[in-house]
Design a protein around this motif. Structure first.
Motif, PDB file in Angstrom:
ATOM      1  N   THR A 216       0.837  -1.204   0.000  1.00  0.00           N
ATOM      2  CA  THR A 216       0.000   0.000   0.000  1.00  0.00           C
ATOM      3  C   THR A 216       0.869   1.249   0.000  1.00  0.00           C
ATOM      4  O   THR A 216       0.620   2.203  -0.739  1.00  0.00           O
ATOM      5  CB  THR A 216      -0.900   0.034   1.261  1.00  0.00           C
ATOM      6  N   PHE A 217       1.920   1.203   0.839  1.00  0.00           N
ATOM      7  CA  PHE A 217       2.817   2.345   0.947  1.00  0.00           C
ATOM      8  C   PHE A 217       3.483   2.656  -0.391  1.00  0.00           C
ATOM      9  O   PHE A 217       3.508   3.803  -0.842  1.00  0.00           O
ATOM     10  CB  PHE A 217       3.873   2.066   2.021  1.00  0.00           C
ATOM     11  N   VAL A 218       3.968   1.586  -1.049  1.00  0.00           N
ATOM     12  CA  VAL A 218       4.651   1.770  -2.336  1.00  0.00           C
ATOM     13  C   VAL A 218       3.688   2.328  -3.388  1.00  0.00           C
ATOM     14  O   VAL A 218       4.008   3.262  -4.127  1.00  0.00           O
ATOM     15  CB  VAL A 218       5.293   0.448  -2.818  1.00  0.00           C
ATOM     16  N   VAL A 219       2.473   1.764  -3.439  1.00  0.00           N
ATOM     17  CA  VAL A 219       1.466   2.238  -4.387  1.00  0.00           C
ATOM     18  C   VAL A 219       1.156   3.715  -4.135  1.00  0.00           C
ATOM     19  O   VAL A 219       1.147   4.535  -5.052  1.00  0.00           O
ATOM     20  CB  VAL A 219       0.179   1.383  -4.315  1.00  0.00           C
ATOM     21  N   ASN A 220       0.919   4.064  -2.863  1.00  0.00           N
ATOM     22  CA  ASN A 220       0.616   5.457  -2.536  1.00  0.00           C
ATOM     23  C   ASN A 220       1.751   6.393  -2.908  1.00  0.00           C
ATOM     24  O   ASN A 220       1.532   7.457  -3.488  1.00  0.00           O
ATOM     25  CB  ASN A 220       0.337   5.605  -1.031  1.00  0.00           C
ATOM     26  N   GLU A 221       2.981   5.970  -2.571  1.00  0.00           N
ATOM     27  CA  GLU A 221       4.117   6.827  -2.870  1.00  0.00           C
ATOM     28  C   GLU A 221       4.289   7.032  -4.370  1.00  0.00           C
ATOM     29  O   GLU A 221       4.588   8.119  -4.836  1.00  0.00           O
ATOM     30  CB  GLU A 221       5.413   6.241  -2.276  1.00  0.00           C
ATOM     31  N   SER A 222       4.070   5.961  -5.157  1.00  0.00           N
ATOM     32  CA  SER A 222       4.307   6.129  -6.589  1.00  0.00           C
ATOM     33  C   SER A 222       3.176   6.951  -7.215  1.00  0.00           C
ATOM     34  O   SER A 222       3.388   7.689  -8.172  1.00  0.00           O
ATOM     35  CB  SER A 222       4.500   4.793  -7.296  1.00  0.00           C
ATOM     36  N   GLN A 223       1.972   6.857  -6.635  1.00  0.00           N
ATOM     37  CA  GLN A 223       0.866   7.707  -7.088  1.00  0.00           C
ATOM     38  C   GLN A 223       1.188   9.183  -6.775  1.00  0.00           C
ATOM     39  O   GLN A 223       1.035  10.053  -7.628  1.00  0.00           O
ATOM     40  CB  GLN A 223      -0.417   7.301  -6.373  1.00  0.00           C
ATOM     41  N   ARG A 224       1.651   9.405  -5.547  1.00  0.00           N
ATOM     42  CA  ARG A 224       2.080  10.740  -5.139  1.00  0.00           C
ATOM     43  C   ARG A 224       3.142  11.291  -6.077  1.00  0.00           C
ATOM     44  O   ARG A 224       3.099  12.457  -6.491  1.00  0.00           O
ATOM     45  CB  ARG A 224       2.684  10.664  -3.738  1.00  0.00           C
TER      46      ARG A 224
END
Lengths: 73, 79, 73, 79, 79, 73
Positions: free
Chosen positions: A5-13
């Motif tokens: 989740t963290f990786v997905v959120n960061e790459s979206q950001r």
């Protein structure tokens, strides 16, 4: 799970940040009157132009996505 | 799966470039909505950009193939 | 061994893709007549211009490589 | 810590872009020193670019929020 | 070995940029072959770009060295 | 320890190289007279222009950093 989740959120950001930089670049070029700059604030034409520029870019983006879907059938 | 991701990435760059070029071209002064003319220009520009990309791909690949044949097997491509 | 071949091939593919994007960008700017765009197809000037643009870019690239070799002695 | 690094990276790109745009604008012919006029232009340009970036950020985030609400929970943003 | 790769990367970027600038300059309308004039322009442009890159490198490195000396040992360079 | 120093040095080197490429790009555009290029050497206007361009860019960069510090209070 949490890491994912963290990786997905960061790459979206990261993608959102990149879009903001690229839009600022494009719209600054379009909306800020040429020549030397006298005041730091956006004037009465520049400010709405910047906002419209973002909205119209997103509209145009949407036109592209619709067309691409048509092409895919 | 990596190849699939590479294709996605490739398509994403194409769409980004196309948006950039066609917005530049078709929306010189962004107003309070996308006019019919701007939208028509955008759709045509999009098609033109994708056709142009296709033309470039074919021509480029043909050229590097021709060159690597001239250079013999495993020849470098000059890029 | 196989992994290495795969990595080499993939990175070559990536470089080719990057060149195609960059050439499309350059040649679109050079070959597509300015102003609003009316038709999606490439017209009778634009199509050969795009193809020539790719070929001349590669020719010019070759001139550079030849010169660089001369410089190296 | 990663987030902090991302913020730093973000600020760094903003400063780079701003330098590029404002140098282009305010220093058309680089002379043997930065003139008072060039410096004034640069300070104003810097402020304007940061304001523009802020305006874009707000408008962009509002738009993708609106769109993801219309698309329901977890909706995609179209970019 | 990493350093060698960095140098290669550096040279590759230089050649890419040079191709871009000089193609822009010297081949405004790509025809069915590279004319003698275009080729001459390209060779001169290439040399000029490499000289310009060298001039920039020297000037830039000298400046950051001067600045880090003024700031004391281990000073940052402002970029 | 050594590895860390190495990584820091290498990434600093990479940033300096990137700045040099970007400055060459910007200043070539500003300083090299438009039109076809006849001679490979920098002429008497181009050479000082390139050097001034680097120096003024760094000056302007410094103006930005000073202003940013003021903003931070």
């Amino acid at each position: 799970q949490e890491l994912q989740t963290f990786v997905v959120n960061e790459s979206q950001r990261a993608r959102i940040q990149a879009s903001i930089h690229s839009l600022t670049d494009t719209c600054f070029r379009k909306c800020i009157s040429p020549g030397a700059i006298k005041k730091g604030a956006l004037d009465r034409n520049e400010e709405p132009c910047m906002r419209n520029c973002v909205e119209r870019f997103m509209d145009a983006n949407f036109v592209v996505l619709k067309e691409l879907e048509k092409l895919r059938g | 799966q990596i190849q699939q991701e590479a294709n996605m990435q490739n398509a994403r760059i194409l769409v980004e470039k196309l948006n950039e070029h066609c917005f530049e071209r078709c929306v010189p002064k962004p107003g309070s909505s996308l006019s019919k003319g701007e939208e028509t220009c955008f759709t045509a520009c999009m098609e033109k950009y994708m056709t142009a990309w296709n033309t470039v791909s074919k021509q480029y690949v043909a050229r590097i193939q021709k060159e690597s044949q001239q250079a013999g097997l495993g020849g470098s491509t000059g890029l």
